[in-house]
Design a protein around this motif. Structure first.
Motif, PDB file in Angstrom:
ATOM      1  N   ILE A 629      -7.344  -7.878 -19.465  1.00  0.00           N
ATOM      2  CA  ILE A 629      -7.733  -7.388 -18.134  1.00  0.00           C
ATOM      3  C   ILE A 629      -9.090  -7.952 -17.726  1.00  0.00           C
ATOM      4  N   GLN A 630     -10.020  -8.033 -18.677  1.00  0.00           N
ATOM      5  CA  GLN A 630     -11.332  -8.577 -18.355  1.00  0.00           C
ATOM      6  C   GLN A 630     -11.251 -10.047 -17.967  1.00  0.00           C
ATOM      7  N   ARG A 631     -10.391 -10.823 -18.645  1.00  0.00           N
ATOM      8  CA  ARG A 631     -10.247 -12.239 -18.298  1.00  0.00           C
ATOM      9  C   ARG A 631      -9.674 -12.401 -16.893  1.00  0.00           C
ATOM     10  N   MET A 632      -8.718 -11.570 -16.544  1.00  0.00           N
ATOM     11  CA  MET A 632      -8.160 -11.639 -15.198  1.00  0.00           C
ATOM     12  C   MET A 632      -9.239 -11.342 -14.156  1.00  0.00           C
ATOM     13  N   ILE A 649      -8.076 -14.331  -3.614  1.00  0.00           N
ATOM     14  CA  ILE A 649      -7.364 -15.604  -3.724  1.00  0.00           C
ATOM     15  C   ILE A 649      -6.289 -15.468  -4.795  1.00  0.00           C
ATOM     16  N   VAL A 650      -5.053 -15.682  -4.412  1.00  0.00           N
ATOM     17  CA  VAL A 650      -3.941 -15.649  -5.359  1.00  0.00           C
ATOM     18  C   VAL A 650      -3.899 -16.990  -6.082  1.00  0.00           C
ATOM     19  N   GLY A 651      -4.116 -16.950  -7.410  1.00  0.00           N
ATOM     20  CA  GLY A 651      -4.152 -18.182  -8.186  1.00  0.00           C
ATOM     21  C   GLY A 651      -3.509 -17.997  -9.538  1.00  0.00           C
ATOM     22  N   PRO A 652      -3.759 -18.942 -10.454  1.00  0.00           N
ATOM     23  CA  PRO A 652      -3.123 -18.883 -11.780  1.00  0.00           C
ATOM     24  C   PRO A 652      -3.397 -17.583 -12.529  1.00  0.00           C
ATOM     25  N   TRP A 653      -4.523 -16.935 -12.222  1.00  0.00           N
ATOM     26  CA  TRP A 653      -4.851 -15.710 -12.945  1.00  0.00           C
ATOM     27  C   TRP A 653      -3.772 -14.635 -12.761  1.00  0.00           C
ATOM     28  N   VAL A 654      -3.049 -14.682 -11.626  1.00  0.00           N
ATOM     29  CA  VAL A 654      -2.038 -13.662 -11.362  1.00  0.00           C
ATOM     30  C   VAL A 654      -0.842 -13.844 -12.284  1.00  0.00           C
ATOM     31  N   TRP A 655      -0.237 -15.038 -12.273  1.00  0.00           N
ATOM     32  CA  TRP A 655       0.946 -15.193 -13.120  1.00  0.00           C
ATOM     33  C   TRP A 655       0.620 -15.293 -14.602  1.00  0.00           C
ATOM     34  N   GLN A 656      -0.594 -15.809 -14.928  1.00  0.00           N
ATOM     35  CA  GLN A 656      -0.994 -15.790 -16.336  1.00  0.00           C
ATOM     36  C   GLN A 656      -1.188 -14.349 -16.811  1.00  0.00           C
ATOM     37  N   GLY A 657      -1.766 -13.517 -15.957  1.00  0.00           N
ATOM     38  CA  GLY A 657      -1.930 -12.109 -16.292  1.00  0.00           C
ATOM     39  C   GLY A 657      -0.596 -11.402 -16.427  1.00  0.00           C
ATOM     40  N   GLU A 658       0.332 -11.713 -15.525  1.00  0.00           N
ATOM     41  CA  GLU A 658       1.682 -11.142 -15.622  1.00  0.00           C
ATOM     42  C   GLU A 658       2.293 -11.457 -16.984  1.00  0.00           C
ATOM     43  N   GLU A 676       3.729  -1.774 -18.818  1.00  0.00           N
ATOM     44  CA  GLU A 676       4.407  -2.427 -17.700  1.00  0.00           C
ATOM     45  C   GLU A 676       4.013  -1.774 -16.380  1.00  0.00           C
ATOM     46  N   ALA A 677       3.875  -0.451 -16.397  1.00  0.00           N
ATOM     47  CA  ALA A 677       3.438   0.247 -15.184  1.00  0.00           C
ATOM     48  C   ALA A 677       2.008  -0.161 -14.816  1.00  0.00           C
ATOM     49  N   LEU A 678       1.157  -0.334 -15.831  1.00  0.00           N
ATOM     50  CA  LEU A 678      -0.216  -0.788 -15.595  1.00  0.00           C
ATOM     51  C   LEU A 678      -0.209  -2.190 -14.998  1.00  0.00           C
ATOM     52  N   ARG A 679       0.645  -3.057 -15.536  1.00  0.00           N
ATOM     53  CA  ARG A 679       0.759  -4.424 -15.005  1.00  0.00           C
ATOM     54  C   ARG A 679       1.112  -4.400 -13.526  1.00  0.00           C
ATOM     55  N   ASP A 680       2.070  -3.573 -13.161  1.00  0.00           N
ATOM     56  CA  ASP A 680       2.483  -3.515 -11.760  1.00  0.00           C
ATOM     57  C   ASP A 680       1.382  -2.945 -10.869  1.00  0.00           C
ATOM     58  N   ARG A 681       0.595  -1.997 -11.389  1.00  0.00           N
ATOM     59  CA  ARG A 681      -0.504  -1.424 -10.610  1.00  0.00           C
ATOM     60  C   ARG A 681      -1.586  -2.448 -10.311  1.00  0.00           C
ATOM     61  N   ALA A 696     -10.619  -2.654 -12.238  1.00  0.00           N
ATOM     62  CA  ALA A 696      -9.933  -2.652 -13.530  1.00  0.00           C
ATOM     63  C   ALA A 696     -10.726  -3.437 -14.568  1.00  0.00           C
ATOM     64  N   GLY A 697     -11.356  -4.536 -14.150  1.00  0.00           N
ATOM     65  CA  GLY A 697     -12.179  -5.296 -15.088  1.00  0.00           C
ATOM     66  C   GLY A 697     -13.338  -4.479 -15.610  1.00  0.00           C
ATOM     67  N   LEU A 698     -13.987  -3.719 -14.705  1.00  0.00           N
ATOM     68  CA  LEU A 698     -15.072  -2.843 -15.141  1.00  0.00           C
ATOM     69  C   LEU A 698     -14.540  -1.764 -16.076  1.00  0.00           C
ATOM     70  N   ALA A 699     -13.381  -1.196 -15.755  1.00  0.00           N
ATOM     71  CA  ALA A 699     -12.795  -0.146 -16.591  1.00  0.00           C
ATOM     72  C   ALA A 699     -12.532  -0.653 -18.000  1.00  0.00           C
ATOM     73  N   ALA A 700     -12.023  -1.888 -18.116  1.00  0.00           N
ATOM     74  CA  ALA A 700     -11.728  -2.451 -19.431  1.00  0.00           C
ATOM     75  C   ALA A 700     -13.006  -2.672 -20.236  1.00  0.00           C
ATOM     76  N   ARG A 701     -14.057  -3.163 -19.581  1.00  0.00           N
ATOM     77  CA  ARG A 701     -15.342  -3.359 -20.266  1.00  0.00           C
ATOM     78  C   ARG A 701     -15.924  -2.011 -20.686  1.00  0.00           C
ATOM     79  N   TRP A 702     -15.835  -1.044 -19.829  1.00  0.00           N
ATOM     80  CA  TRP A 702     -16.321   0.313 -20.085  1.00  0.00           C
ATOM     81  C   TRP A 702     -15.601   0.901 -21.298  1.00  0.00           C
TER      82      TRP A 702
END
Length: 721
Positions: A629-632, A649-658, A676-681, A696-702
């Motif tokens: 999540i932090q990398r995304m 900006i929709v880029g590679p990070w979206v499908w790589q994260g998927e 899977e529910a988290l992924r969809d959110r 979400a990135g902040l939440a993951a670091r936290w």
């Protein structure tokens, strides 16, 4: 005009307002001025009293709550008392009887000064939320302004007044430039000393001008404002005061602290306007830019004399630091104090302790765990509600001054733990002492750090300026004073209550360095500070009806990190929050944490998701989920379209994260559906468009920092970005 005793005049005005509030007939000669103070047309008779008191925040030009009423009650730092309600509440018979009895007892005082002080105490306690003829301004705030104006007019041949303000500069350097090792011993004492020094300067001005206590409109946060006779606004008088006060501060602080003084031109009360306040502010700022310029040439040259470099505090017995040690003792006393005793006729005390400066200004302060009545020649101020005597006759002898004195104290269990963590320092401490910062760090969940929180009100200048609906004339100053009082009750009263609640959880601790006026500075076990920041913001929103916003900055540090640098870091984080701009152009009302700035709503989402992520990890999900999540979040970017709206900006990070989250879900067994529910959110088209990945990135670091522990808890660390 006949010159009268200003104190006696002020006491008569306060008594008249009490008489009118109780439905009786006050002296007729004060009626015209009372109507002017209330912003009403001059007419025969006392101005009428409404039944209910809207909060002062209903007078804000924008965002004011439609329905917000202050329930009349005895002043106490309790939620049911301080916070507004949705439906109007009338003054009850019990409160009426208490005000009547208190005023009658105060009126029995044989001298005007004692009578005035006791009337102020009675009005503060029983009339701080009592409706007055001026909409959204309490009887206490309106009566004391009327008393101040009348006292100043009584001492001026032309019946004119002026406003004088003081602003102590150099506060931050003085407060934070201490070694981290001794910070917990000195920091609270330094903060209180700066408040006492500000008050002592204000008391000195009152004594020099022969004005009563009610003429001090406000003192806190290094600033004070007083109402004075118009003739004292002459340039040579203010210049002489600058010189005298400058000499005291130069002698005791060698230029580190300076009091800037500024005054308005004399004016009749009905001539007061917004320009009057701007004139006062400009005069103070002008003097602030010319520190110590009023001193003689020889005295001014002392500022440039070379001095040996010496830390603010030394642990070497060969280099005693009487000021530092006296401030440490002041901080220790404050932790257990319930009453502040103020002697405004003190004799100078020699030496180089904190008492030396304030006593040279003619004031001395004592902290006591309880008050012993009667108190002779000293004013007693209760620092908490429990210090106010239950007996009504004794209670009127004590005023109330909320101070955020909360600091986490060592329990027996904490002391045993600290003895293993730091045997050298543990020998100097005992159960009940203020916990040092390295113990607060050790008590943190996850990574062993302390956190610094700085928070203040957004757009304060606009709030006191054009943002406030004020009537013309001196009534406008009453509205300004009422807003200042309301903010002080929250930051000096309620914030302390929230800190106390967090310290009672038995899970880490909070150290309140300062909270007052419109801002705060708190230190504590890092896992508590974000939760406390959200609690303060949520309560402030309720308190103001959402009409006023706050921003905050939080930074994490090792316990040995230099305090002045931690203060600067947290200040930079606060600045980043105040620079935050939403897609609709609205700025501020945000928080910076772990180097990332979010709106408070986004931060709330991050806090909720943080809890969900921790639960997933504790249920067996791989920790690589947090890194994914932090990398995304790091790879996601925003741009602005032609309309100026932010777009992700929709880029590679979206499908790589998927792909990454899908693979993690497949390997997580019974947790697959949740991941899977988290992924969809986070990665659905709607979620990507809304920028859900950023909180979400902040939440993951936290969550990662909360889950970290083990060997790191015994390793030295540095600043956590």
């Amino acid at each position: 005009m006949t010159i009268s005793n200003p104190t006696a005049v002020a006491a008569q005005v306060l008594q008249a307002w009490v008489t009118a509030a109780l439905g009786e007939t006050p002296p007729a000669e004060l009626a015209a001025t009372a109507r002017q103070i209330a912003g009403l047309a001059t007419a025969p008779g006392w101005p009428p009293f409404p039944l209910h008191l809207p909060t002062i925040f209903t007078r804000l030009a924008q965002g004011a709550p439609a329905q917000a009423w202050q329930p009349p009650a005895v002043l106490q730092c309790r939620e049911a008392v301080l916070f507004p309600v949705e439906h109007p509440v009338a003054v009850g018979n019990d409160l009426r009887q208490a005000l009547r009895a208190g005023a009658q007892q105060a009126g029995q005082a044989t001298d005007a000064a004692t009578r005035l002080e006791r009337l102020l105490n009675v009005l503060q306690r029983y009339a701080w939320a009592w409706p007055s003829p001026l909409d959204a301004v309490s009887l206490y705030d309106l009566a004391r302004l009327h008393a101040a104006v009348s006292a100043a007019q009584a001492a001026d041949p032309r019946g004119q007044i002026c406003l004088l303000g003081g602003d102590v500069s150099g506060l931050q350097d003085f407060l934070y430039s201490i070694p981290a090792e001794g910070a917990a011993r000195q920091l609270r004492g330094r903060s209180l000393y700066l408040q006492l020094l500000t008050d002592a300067c204000a008391q000195w001005v009152l004594r020099e001008s022969q004005m009563p206590l009610c003429n001090l409109l406000y003192a806190g946060g290094g600033r004070f404002y007083v109402v004075l006779p118009g003739q004292l606004a002459e340039a040579d008088k203010v210049l002489a005061w600058r010189r005298q006060l400058g000499r005291v501060l130069l002698r005791h602080h060698r230029g580190a602290l300076y009091l800037a003084l500024g005054a308005t031109q004399p004016f009749a009360p009905d001539q007061y306007s917004e320009q009057t306040w701007l004139e006062l502010t400009a005069a103070i700022d002008s003097d602030k830019r010319r520190r110590f310029a009023a001193l003689d040439e020889g005295e001014f040259a002392q500022l440039f004399e070379p001095r040996p470099i010496r830390p603010p505090r030394s642990d070497s017995p060969d280099e005693p630091d009487p000021l530092g040690e006296s401030l440490a003792e002041l901080g220790r006393r404050l932790t257990r104090a319930a009453v502040l005793l103020v002697d405004t006729n003190a004799q100078p005390v020699g030496g180089a302790t904190w008492r030396s400066a304030v006593s040279e200004l003619g004031v001395n302060y004592e902290l006591a765990e309880q008050v012993r009545l009667p108190v002779s020649h000293r004013r007693a101020l209760a620092l908490d509600d429990e210090a106010v005597p239950s007996d009504g006759a004794q209670a009127l002898m004590i005023g109330q001054r909320y101070l955020v004195t909360e600091a986490y104290r060592l329990s027996e269990q904490d002391w045993s733990r600290y003895r293993q963590l730091d045997p050298a320092q543990a020998g100097e401490l005992r159960a009940g002492d203020v916990a040092p910062f390295n113990l607060l760090a050790h008590l943190s969940i996850g990574v062993p750090r302390i956190a610094v929180l700085r928070m203040d009100v957004d757009n304060l200048g606009d709030l006191f300026g054009r943002g406030l609906d004020r009537p013309s004339g001196i009534a406008g100053l009453a509205v300004t004073a009422a807003l200042s009082s309301a903010l002080s009750r929250f930051f000096e009263g309620w914030v302390g209550e929230l800190c106390r609640r967090f310290n009672q959880t038995g899970n880490g601790g909070i150290y309140a360095v300062y909270s007052g006026g419109d801002d705060l500075f708190l230190v504590g076990s890092w896992h508590l500070i974000p939760e406390l920041a959200m609690a303060i913001r949520a309560d402030f929103t309720r308190y103001t009806g959402g009409a006023v916003t706050v921003s905050a900055g939080i930074t994490l540090h090792h316990a040995g990190y230099p305090l002045y640098q931690a203060a600067d870091d947290a200040g930079a984080a606060l600045d980043a929050a105040k620079a935050y701009e939403r897609t609709d152009g609205r700025r501020k009302d945000a928080i910076t944490f772990l180097g990332q700035t979010l709106s408070w709503a986004e931060f709330g989402h991050a806090a909720q998701l943080k809890g969900e992520l921790i639960d997933l990890i504790e249920q067996g999900a791989p920790r690589s989920l947090l890194m994914a999540i932090q990398r995304m979040a790091l790879r996601a970017r925003q741009r602005y379209n032609r309309a100026g709206e932010a777009q992700v900006i929709v880029g590679p990070w979206v499908w790589q994260g998927e792909y990454q989250l899908t693979r993690l879900a497949e390997r997580s067994g019974i947790l697959r559906a949740r991941i899977e529910a988290l992924r969809d959110r986070l990665l659905s088209a709607e979620a990507v468009g809304q920028g859900a990945i950023f909180p979400a990135g902040l939440a993951a670091r936290w969550a990662q920092l909360l889950l970290r522990g083990g060997a790191e808890r015994n390793e030295p660390g540095t600043h956590v970005p």
